[in-house]
Design an enzyme around this catalytic site. Structure first.
Site, PDB file in Angstrom:
ATOM      1  N   HIS A 196      39.575  43.244  46.176  1.00  0.00           N
ATOM      2  CA  HIS A 196      39.226  42.128  47.182  1.00  0.00           C
ATOM      3  C   HIS A 196      38.475  41.066  46.745  1.00  0.00           C
ATOM      4  CE1 HIS A 196      35.825  44.990  46.567  1.00  0.00           C
ATOM      5  NE2 HIS A 196      35.005  44.017  46.791  1.00  0.00           N
ATOM      6  N   ASP A 253      42.271  48.787  44.062  1.00  0.00           N
ATOM      7  CA  ASP A 253      41.188  47.827  44.362  1.00  0.00           C
ATOM      8  C   ASP A 253      40.773  47.392  42.898  1.00  0.00           C
ATOM      9  OD1 ASP A 253      39.429  46.200  45.360  1.00  0.00           O
ATOM     10  OD2 ASP A 253      38.061  47.547  45.869  1.00  0.00           O
ATOM     11  N   SER A 304      27.863  43.338  44.037  1.00  0.00           N
ATOM     12  CA  SER A 304      28.203  44.031  43.014  1.00  0.00           C
ATOM     13  C   SER A 304      29.636  44.458  42.625  1.00  0.00           C
ATOM     14  CB  SER A 304      27.252  45.281  42.915  1.00  0.00           C
ATOM     15  OG  SER A 304      27.689  46.051  43.885  1.00  0.00           O
TER      16      SER A 304
END
Length: 1064
Positions: free
Chosen positions: A91, A122, A205
């Site tokens: 993402h 991811d 983060s």
């Protein structure tokens, strides 16, 4: 009247790490691994890791798949120093177009390019040029997925909450957590376990390395749950596999980079891992459980169960939710990792699956599909909309087949039609749309201005198809349709025209006039009085003659006559309607106005407006209707008119926006309505004199949202109420120097129309005014109210348009007509009671003169402020009392207007007014210049790096301030995902310099930006509305954001889009 327009303008964190589902799980974890690392070990380890961790500044240039356009911060880390590879989250890399930079700990910034993003999991990779890092010594971070274990002490090193470097400590608590669920309509990982730790990571983060005391990355930070301070980490097994393919691909390149191919297989289905206790309830046989437990590794507690199957995928019709997976190709399989190994290595092969369904053993054969084949790598951009094949991610979310035409962003054309984001387009112009190619083919057959039906489906109401009318842009609000294709070798998306210019054909379904309610179907209901009879239409004739240029067959004429008879029969049911209502109904028209986001000029506060207008001129060649400027706010608009007296909807064009008064004139083409409408559509009669007085009876007549004429009798309570509307946070048109009419009763703040006498003659326009209620310095809300607008100013302008004005010509329905110019004094005034003015030093002599001049108002005009840059700016001061103009006493705004109009009637071309003012008790004589303004509004804007700039409009100048540095060009809007968004060049400020070159106007700004090259950093000097100067730098991106100009062409009456600077 405007619908609220939600503005999403703040920087969004890339980590969508809140609101995750966390299933309850009761289990006994393995014994904790004892940590043997000392503080010195961690210090040495972090000393090596921190230089290899980079802050990623990413800009998603377009909405695509699960992601919206925007700019944000995230984290990545170097995994291959020699080849230049950065690992981060999917993402962050984005599935669509992205521009990104990496900033090292020593503040070196380098460009990076996406080379791979996993379709499911991811993680993704950026590439960079290792030689670009000149001043930092750093090492790569090794990947060690096998080192992860329960109880392992870890550190998460990254850019947390926008900080430069943040190090958070934690302990791995679980290695088999379900993948977190982020959004119902966005990206979610699946078919994998996640790790969980008590480490409260936050926004920014995402993509941070999770390291052990030896400096090895054991996992990749992906998300968190703020309510429980838990972080979720992605295991690295599949990352290591993809990383290996990427390294080999780079090593095999001898000259120029090429796109890497990492084999990925899928069955288009989702598994979940459930414990044996729950699987027994699903019907698992005890003998099967024994076999599985015996064949599985020690400590195995469950099996894989089918959770969902994508329609039309390889597993559809073979597998169902609740099926328990026992064997694959004869081997017992209970883990995600083993299943993915088989799928990724078996693309195009057949897998034999043994399952149990409700206790019944079954065997099915399923073909492994190439996962990349259902991952979109191209999209169509048309009128600001982004449309691409439906991805596996969203097909899984919405339970639609992959590959359908999916709306990632509706843009302007689809938004105007009411098509939402995430819609699936099924038909356009009555042709089936099975994919993006079909859509491009249909669009190539449509001409500008065509109105065609569009059928779509939505996942929120999946069992019903919706049909709307979509209008192909007639004006050049946006670039022609373009097709973007991902190029992983360059990291960019190559763009080409989706439709060749020669392929554009005449419209296959142009609908100049749509019968029925059209787009009015979704209007909400309002308080209204039902009409029962209308017998006044029989004797009403149209102002214009019939036009015989259009040939119609006998059948078509018969149909028109039938529609007319039916409609007249329906309107004849209104015996309860007042005479005024019946007389004015043929002149009532409902406006629906849409403003393209690409040209939201002059501070316009919404994209969608609606309101009631009045036809004030109607002939065979031209029709004119008047409406308030809270309905038609700017000329860069698409206007649709629906008539109360005849079921037709046609487009209109803005031809005049009064620079002071709250009204606009809209032209329409009567021939587009058909001959049958000529006997029922007519113009209203304006009655400017005598002026309304307190206590007069009037009829308030207008239209409800379903085009029902509504009226009531009211009493004028104040015929000359002075408006006092404050400036909005984002300056936009506000009515000033106006007196309005107030009534004792009306239909509420959303009802507009006209005030008439008993014969239906127009005494005033009942128009909507926009205002902003401020609750605090940071909180405000848009409101609207309605008041009567006297028609004397309207009748004066109408006469000049019909007879020929004194300004530039404008093309209206193919005929050039000279338009009027309006002379105004650019000063904002407000009335003060004479009783108050006496305390400010006004003499008794002047009080007597002003009372004699106007015994009703008993007031004097005072200066509230002068428009910046006006001829009066350095002459009049705040608080000055204007006593007389050209030796004639003045008490109201119309006196000032009359004095300005007198100048135009003179033969000596004098443009000055002689004002008698009172300043601090001293009477003074001043000669003040006036200005001539046209009714075109803002007719030019430039889009540079995603910000829309224009000359300062009157609402900005009314603040009384322009930058000293040559005034500058005003930023009125910015676009998500643009360089302006990325570097903070937001609205409500002037650009006064570009790389040291002053930009006092749009011509100078255009010349300065034409010299800038792609990828060049530009130094911008700005001045905010509050007067605060600022200098910022911005990196120009001509690939995704070329510089273009939007300008109104009076010769063709169209808005033209011209490219000023783009990549060749």
């Amino acid at each position: 009247m405007g619908d609220p327009l939600e503005r999403l303008g703040s920087l969004a964190s890339m980590a969508t790490e809140s609101g995750m589902k966390e299933d309850l799980c009761v289990e006994i974890d393995p014994p904790l691994t004892e940590s043997v690392a000392t503080a010195e070990d961690w210090r040495r380890s972090l000393g090596k890791v921190v230089p290899a961790v980079v802050v990623l500044r990413t800009t998603a240039c377009r909405a695509f798949d699960t992601e919206s356009a925007g700019a944000s911060y995230a984290t990545g880390f170097i995994v291959d120093k020699r080849r230049g590879i950065i690992l981060t989250n999917r993402h962050v890399v984005k599935p669509g177009p992205v521009v990104a930079e990496a900033m090292f700990v020593n503040r070196e910034e380098i460009p990076i390019y996406p080379v791979y993003r996993d379709p499911v999991h991811d993680f993704g990779f950026f590439s960079y040029d290792p030689s670009a890092v000149q001043f930092l010594s750093y090492e790569e971070i090794p990947l060690a997925p096998e080192a992860a274990s329960v109880g392992l002490e870890i550190r998460v090193v990254g850019n947390d909450s926008g900080e430069k470097v943040s190090i958070l400590a934690g302990t791995l608590a679980r290695l088999d957590r379900d993948a977190p669920h982020y959004k119902k309509d966005g990206y979610n990982d699946f078919n994998t376990f996640y790790m969980q730790a008590a480490s409260g990571t936050k926004g920014g983060s995402s993509g941070s390395p999770v390291i052990d005391w030896q400096g090895r990355a054991v996992a990749l930070n992906a998300g968190s749950k703020s309510s429980s301070a838990s972080a979720f980490f992605l295991p690295l097994q599949r990352v290591v596999r993809a990383f290996s393919f990427l390294q080999k691909s780079i090593d095999s390149c001898t000259d120029k980079p090429k796109a890497v191919h990492i084999p990925r297989g899928t069955l288009q289905m989702t598994f979940v891992h459930k414990g044996f206790d729950e699987i027994r309830r699903l019907g698992l046989r005890s003998e099967t459980e024994q076999v599985v437990r015996h064949a599985s590794p020690t400590g195995e507690t469950g099996m894989l169960v089918v959770d969902s199957v994508v329609p039309s995928g390889p597993a559809d019709k073979h597998l169902e939710p609740g099926d328990v997976l026992v064997r694959v190709n004869g081997t017992v399989l209970t883990q995600f990792l083993s299943l993915e190994n088989l799928l990724d290595d078996g693309v195009g092969q057949i897998l034999e699956l043994e399952i149990e369904r409700g206790g019944q053993p079954l065997s099915v054969s399923v073909s492994v599909q190439d996962l990349h084949s259902i991952t979109p790598d191209h999209f169509l951009e048309v009128s600001g909309a982004v449309i691409h094949p439906l991805s596996y991610q969203q097909a899984r979310n919405f339970r639609f087949p992959c590959g359908l035409a999916y709306v990632a962003d509706p843009g302007y054309m689809l938004f105007r039609a009411g098509v939402p984001r995430h819609a699936i387009i099924k038909k356009v112009a009555n042709e089936d749309i099975s994919g993006l190619g079909d859509l491009v083919s249909v669009l190539s057959k449509l001409s500008k201005g065509a109105r065609v039906p569009l059928e779509y489906m939505s996942h929120t109401d999946r069992h019903r198809k919706k049909s709307v009318l979509v209008t192909i842009d007639r004006h050049e609000w946006y670039a022609p349709p373009q097709l973007y294709t991902r190029n992983d070798s360059s990291g960019l998306w190559d763009v080409k025209p989706a439709i060749e210019p020669a392929a554009v054909a005449p419209s296959i379904a142009i609908m100049e006039a749509s019968g029925g309610d059209g787009s009015q179907n979704d209007f909400g209901s309002e308080a209204k009085k039902q009409r029962v009879d209308d017998d006044s239409l029989d004797g009403i004739a149209a102002n214009g003659s019939l036009y015989g240029s259009e040939f119609k067959s006998d059948d078509a004429m018969a149909t028109d006559n039938t529609v007319l008879r039916d409609f007249e029969g329906a309107t004849a049911l209104s015996a309860n309607a007042s005479l005024a209502e019946r007389a004015i109904e043929p002149a009532l028209v409902m406006f629906e106005v849409h403003v393209p986001p690409s040209c939201s000029l002059d501070g316009v506060h919404s994209q969608h407006f609606f309101g009631t207008g009045i036809i004030i001129y109607h002939s065979s060649s031209m029709g004119l209707a008047v409406v308030d400027k809270n309905t038609v706010a700017i000329s860069a608009s698409d206007v649709m008119l629906s008539f109360a007296a005849f079921p037709v909807e046609i487009p209109g064009e803005v031809v005049f926006l009064h620079p002071v008064h709250n009204y606009a004139l809209i032209a329409y083409n009567p021939s587009a309505m058909g001959p049958a409408s000529a006997s029922v559509i007519r113009a209203a009669e304006l009655l400017p004199e005598p002026a309304l007085q307190r206590g007069d009876s009037v009829y308030l007549v207008g239209l409800s949202r379903n085009l029902q004429a509504t009226s009531r009798k009211s009493i004028v309570t104040n015929p000359c109420a002075a408006l006092n509307i404050g400036s909005a946070d984002s300056p936009r048109y506000r009515a000033t120097n106006m007196e309005v009419i107030e009534l004792d009763t009306d239909f509420g703040s959303s009802f507009s129309g006209a005030l008439t006498d008993e014969q239906g003659r127009i005494r005033a326009i009942w128009g909507s005014f926009s205002t902003q209620v401020k609750y605090s310095s940071t909180s405000s809300e848009d409101h609207q109210f309605v008041r009567g607008i006297p028609v004397y100013a309207i009748s004066q302008v109408l006469e000049k348009i019909i007879t020929g004005g004194n300004g530039p010509a404008l093309l209206i329905n193919g005929v050039k007509r000279p338009m009027p110019l309006v002379r105004i004094l650019e000063v904002e005034l407000y009335p003060t009671l004479l009783s108050k003015a006496r305390s400010f030093g006004l003499s008794d002599e002047w009080i007597q003169i002003l009372v004699k001049k106007d015994p009703v108002r008993r007031q004097v005009l005072r200066v509230k402020g002068c428009l910046a840059g006006s001829k009066a700016e350095n002459l009049l001061e705040q608080g000055d009392m204007v006593l007389a103009v050209n030796k004639m006493p003045v008490t109201c705004f119309s006196d000032i207007e009359a004095a300005c109009q007198t100048l135009d009637k003179g033969s000596h071309n004098d443009e000055n007014l002689s004002l008698t003012i009172l300043r601090q008790g001293q009477e003074m004589e001043l000669v003040v210049g006036t200005d001539k303004r046209d009714g075109n509004g803002t007719t030019r804007a430039i889009n540079w790096c995603g910000c829309v700039v224009q000359d300062p409009h009157p609402a900005v100048r009314a603040l009384g301030f322009l930058p000293e540095e040559g005034h500058g060009v005003y930023v009125t809007r910015w676009c998500h995902g643009s360089p302006a968004h990325r570097y903070g060049l937001y609205a409500l400020q002037w650009i006064v310099e570009v790389n040291g070159k002053k930009t006092p106007d749009l011509n100078a700004f255009a010349d300065a930006t034409k010299e800038l090259e792609h990828g060049q950093f530009v130094r911008i000097r700005t001045v905010h509305l509050n007067g605060k100067p600022r200098v910022l730098t911005l990196k120009q991106d001509l690939h995704y954001w070329p510089t273009w100009e939007l300008r109104f062409d009076p010769e063709s009456a169209l808005w033209r889009r011209n490219i000023l600077k783009a990549l060749k």
